[in-house]
Design a protein around this motif. Structure first.
Motif, PDB file in Angstrom:
ATOM      1  N   UNK A 132      25.946  13.281   2.299  1.00  0.00           N
ATOM      2  CA  UNK A 132      25.131  14.442   1.952  1.00  0.00           C
ATOM      3  C   UNK A 132      24.780  15.219   3.222  1.00  0.00           C
ATOM      4  N   UNK A 133      24.928  16.522   3.168  1.00  0.00           N
ATOM      5  CA  UNK A 133      24.602  17.386   4.303  1.00  0.00           C
ATOM      6  C   UNK A 133      23.499  18.355   3.899  1.00  0.00           C
ATOM      7  N   UNK A 134      22.454  18.429   4.705  1.00  0.00           N
ATOM      8  CA  UNK A 134      21.348  19.353   4.451  1.00  0.00           C
ATOM      9  C   UNK A 134      21.435  20.509   5.437  1.00  0.00           C
ATOM     10  N   UNK A 135      21.406  21.730   4.921  1.00  0.00           N
ATOM     11  CA  UNK A 135      21.500  22.924   5.762  1.00  0.00           C
ATOM     12  C   UNK A 135      20.290  23.812   5.523  1.00  0.00           C
ATOM     13  N   UNK A 136      19.634  24.238   6.588  1.00  0.00           N
ATOM     14  CA  UNK A 136      18.475  25.114   6.440  1.00  0.00           C
ATOM     15  C   UNK A 136      18.894  26.492   5.922  1.00  0.00           C
ATOM     16  N   UNK A 137      18.002  27.106   5.158  1.00  0.00           N
ATOM     17  CA  UNK A 137      18.290  28.411   4.567  1.00  0.00           C
ATOM     18  C   UNK A 137      18.488  29.490   5.637  1.00  0.00           C
ATOM     19  N   UNK A 138      17.849  29.325   6.790  1.00  0.00           N
ATOM     20  CA  UNK A 138      18.071  30.189   7.957  1.00  0.00           C
ATOM     21  C   UNK A 138      18.677  29.311   9.040  1.00  0.00           C
ATOM     22  N   UNK A 139      19.802  29.706   9.645  1.00  0.00           N
ATOM     23  CA  UNK A 139      20.413  28.847  10.674  1.00  0.00           C
ATOM     24  C   UNK A 139      19.429  28.563  11.795  1.00  0.00           C
ATOM     25  N   UNK A 140      19.183  27.279  12.049  1.00  0.00           N
ATOM     26  CA  UNK A 140      18.125  26.953  13.001  1.00  0.00           C
ATOM     27  C   UNK A 140      18.428  27.364  14.441  1.00  0.00           C
ATOM     28  N   UNK A 141      19.689  27.386  14.877  1.00  0.00           N
ATOM     29  CA  UNK A 141      19.944  27.903  16.230  1.00  0.00           C
ATOM     30  C   UNK A 141      19.435  29.332  16.414  1.00  0.00           C
ATOM     31  N   UNK A 142      19.492  30.136  15.355  1.00  0.00           N
ATOM     32  CA  UNK A 142      18.993  31.515  15.438  1.00  0.00           C
ATOM     33  C   UNK A 142      17.479  31.522  15.583  1.00  0.00           C
ATOM     34  N   UNK A 143      16.800  30.655  14.830  1.00  0.00           N
ATOM     35  CA  UNK A 143      15.344  30.569  14.914  1.00  0.00           C
ATOM     36  C   UNK A 143      14.922  30.091  16.303  1.00  0.00           C
ATOM     37  N   UNK A 144      15.626  29.065  16.808  1.00  0.00           N
ATOM     38  CA  UNK A 144      15.282  28.529  18.128  1.00  0.00           C
ATOM     39  C   UNK A 144      15.459  29.607  19.209  1.00  0.00           C
ATOM     40  N   UNK A 145      16.514  30.376  19.113  1.00  0.00           N
ATOM     41  CA  UNK A 145      16.765  31.438  20.098  1.00  0.00           C
ATOM     42  C   UNK A 145      15.637  32.471  20.072  1.00  0.00           C
ATOM     43  N   UNK A 146      15.204  32.854  18.874  1.00  0.00           N
ATOM     44  CA  UNK A 146      14.115  33.831  18.752  1.00  0.00           C
ATOM     45  C   UNK A 146      12.799  33.260  19.270  1.00  0.00           C
ATOM     46  N   UNK A 147      12.560  31.975  18.998  1.00  0.00           N
ATOM     47  CA  UNK A 147      11.332  31.334  19.474  1.00  0.00           C
ATOM     48  C   UNK A 147      11.316  31.236  20.991  1.00  0.00           C
ATOM     49  N   UNK A 148      12.430  30.827  21.578  1.00  0.00           N
ATOM     50  CA  UNK A 148      12.523  30.756  23.044  1.00  0.00           C
ATOM     51  C   UNK A 148      12.339  32.140  23.661  1.00  0.00           C
ATOM     52  N   UNK A 149      12.914  33.155  23.024  1.00  0.00           N
ATOM     53  CA  UNK A 149      12.775  34.527  23.503  1.00  0.00           C
ATOM     54  C   UNK A 149      11.306  34.941  23.496  1.00  0.00           C
ATOM     55  N   UNK A 150      10.600  34.600  22.418  1.00  0.00           N
ATOM     56  CA  UNK A 150       9.182  34.957  22.305  1.00  0.00           C
ATOM     57  C   UNK A 150       8.348  34.276  23.381  1.00  0.00           C
ATOM     58  N   UNK A 151       8.637  33.001  23.633  1.00  0.00           N
ATOM     59  CA  UNK A 151       7.875  32.237  24.627  1.00  0.00           C
ATOM     60  C   UNK A 151       8.175  32.716  26.043  1.00  0.00           C
ATOM     61  N   UNK A 152       9.436  32.986  26.326  1.00  0.00           N
ATOM     62  CA  UNK A 152       9.843  33.316  27.687  1.00  0.00           C
ATOM     63  C   UNK A 152       9.435  34.731  28.097  1.00  0.00           C
ATOM     64  N   UNK A 153       9.406  35.668  27.144  1.00  0.00           N
ATOM     65  CA  UNK A 153       9.194  37.075  27.497  1.00  0.00           C
ATOM     66  C   UNK A 153       7.820  37.619  27.131  1.00  0.00           C
ATOM     67  N   UNK A 154       6.935  36.784  26.603  1.00  0.00           N
ATOM     68  CA  UNK A 154       5.625  37.306  26.219  1.00  0.00           C
ATOM     69  C   UNK A 154       4.805  37.688  27.447  1.00  0.00           C
TER      70      UNK A 154
END
Length: 488
Positions: A263-285
């Protein structure tokens, strides 16, 4: 079809960070405020001869060349330092418009001479001109000298009182000891009169300041009226990121796909995309503003990541979407790069879109709203024939198995784990502690932290899985370990 004039296309979009229009030239101080605001921000154009409803009126009753001379002399008289805008006439479909265009200035900050730097300095926020606070004036002066806030010394904090363990562990996990020389080269500390002092960058990474936090909320429906869950994460910046990621994972849907017994579970939003946006928010705030923090909101229809500070150093949305990168926090960015959290400058937005395209979901929207940047990910609409698991709740791994009813063997194992606590062997307990603390880390990193071989970690993970103490959520590369809370 005839192509429209570029300026007309901009006017049709309305006033913005880079554009303002007037029917006629207002009083000198009013239009000069706009030019100062553009120069202190991302540059822009003040277009004279356009009505509020974006109709081209023109300036037929004015001597345009005399008006251009008046603008130049007024700028020289009222503005400091000297600011030389480009003043010219644009003819659009037979209508003459006067354009006052200014680039982002090199001698920041610009201000009205009569009011001085403290009261006469303005910046462009959205489509409005706002007076700049004293702290923002200082920030503009730093930008002029190419000095970032996080590279400045904090003389009030004794370096010897700081616990550097969280940072040392992160570097050690990457095989890079954080020596005193490394601290200096990364500008985490600085030498002044033979004394070492911490920089703001070091204190931010350690979570020393109260405003260095991430607030996460799950709301019911599509508004902020009702909270379903709320967490506020402090501590070192890396742990904040991991906690925020886990919060998001706990409140997204998983699509379950079963092939044979796997069984494979996949998030409804690709998590690499979320992680990239989160890192961007933390690094550039903007960490120089001590009154704001990062906010993550999860609604039924979107995932929202909001970071304070707007785009850095006059960057526009158009520039950012084209891949142009401006680093607001040079120390934090350098550390993130050192720890492989950043792949390539200026490529983050494009990668986020590529992840979403590959996952066949709606593209996220990146915007600048006032003095904030905003990522908005649409949540995938579920279809009746899809097997979807909701991970809201503490023991989401257990709920997955119970609610799906897909694999009876998994259900039996999970239920056994619920009804019978498992005694964890002493040699495996340190690994379980690491998993609880950092569930997203790889086997290799766990091995480095515990100073054992990867084969040992893999063997211990297998034991924990076989005894239903932990469960893998998501793919090997982008998933995480869920502790099922049945150990003792």
């Amino acid at each position: 079809m005839e192509n429209k004039h570029p300026l007309l296309l901009d006017i049709e979009k309305g006033e913005s960070k880079n554009l303002e229009f007037k029917v006629q030239l207002p009083t000198s101080k009013e239009w000069v405020k706009s030019i100062i605001s553009f120069a202190n921000s991302a540059g822009g154009k003040l277009v004279i001869g356009v009505s509020d409803n974006r109709t081209l009126i023109g300036l037929q009753h004015f001597d345009l060349f005399e008006l251009m001379d008046k603008i130049s002399s007024t700028m020289h008289e009222l503005v400091a330092p000297t600011l030389l805008p480009n003043i010219y006439i644009e003819n659009i479909n037979g209508v003459e418009l006067l354009v006052i265009e200014v680039q982002r200035g090199a001698l920041l900050p610009y201000y009205l001479k009569s009011k001085g730097k403290e009261l006469g300095c303005y910046q462009r926020i959205g489509a409005t001109n706002r007076i700049v606070s004293q702290a923002q004036v200082i920030e503009l002066e730093r930008q002029r000298n190419h000095i970032s806030f996080d590279s400045l010394i904090n003389y009030e904090v004794d370096l010897s009182t700081l616990d550097l363990t969280p940072l040392q562990q992160r570097f050690a996990a990457h095989g890079k000891p954080l020596t005193p020389e490394k601290l200096l080269s990364l500008k985490l500390v600085k030498n002044d009169n033979n004394m070492l002092y911490p920089t703001h960058g070091l204190l931010i990474l350690l979570g020393f300041y109260e405003h260095v936090e991430i607030k996460c909320s799950r709301f019911k429906g599509t508004t902020m009226s009702i909270f379903l869950d709320k967490k506020e994460y402090t501590g070192d910046l890396f742990q904040q990121i991991e906690n925020a990621e886990l919060f998001i994972k706990n409140h997204l849907h998983l699509r379950a796909e079963v092939l044979g017994l796997q069984r494979t579970d996949t998030f409804e939003i690709p998590f690499p995309a979320i992680r990239e946006a989160l890192l961007n928010a933390v690094m550039h705030r903007d960490y120089s503003n001590f009154g704001r923090d990062i906010k993550i909101g999860i609604y039924d229809d979107i995932l929202n990541i909001v970071s304070p500070g707007g785009l850095p150093h006059g960057l526009t949305i158009h520039d950012a979407l084209k891949g142009r990168s401006e680093i607001r926090n040079t120390v934090i960015a350098r550390v993130f790069k050192e720890l492989d959290l950043v792949e390539q400058w200026g490529s983050g937005i494009q990668r986020i879109k590529e992840y979403c395209i590959k996952a066949n979901i709606g593209l996220p929207v990146f915007s600048e709203s006032g003095d904030f940047t905003d990522w908005e990910f649409p949540r995938k609409i579920r279809h009746s024939n899809e097997a979807v698991v909701t991970t809201d709740g503490i023991n989401d791994g257990i709920n997955d198995g119970i609610n799906d009813g897909i694999n009876d063997g998994i259900n039996d194992g999970i239920n056994d784990g619920i009804n019978h606590q498992t005694i964890i062997p002493k040699n495996i307990q340190p690994l379980l502690t690491c998993i609880k603390h950092s569930p997203s880390l790889s086997t290799k990193v766990f091995a480095k932290q515990l100073k054992v071989g990867t084969a040992t970690v893999e063997r211990h993970i297998k034991w924990l899985k076989d005894h239903n103490v932990i469960k893998r959520i998501g793919a090997n590369k982008d998933g995480y370990w869920q502790v099922l809370n049945n150990e003792k």
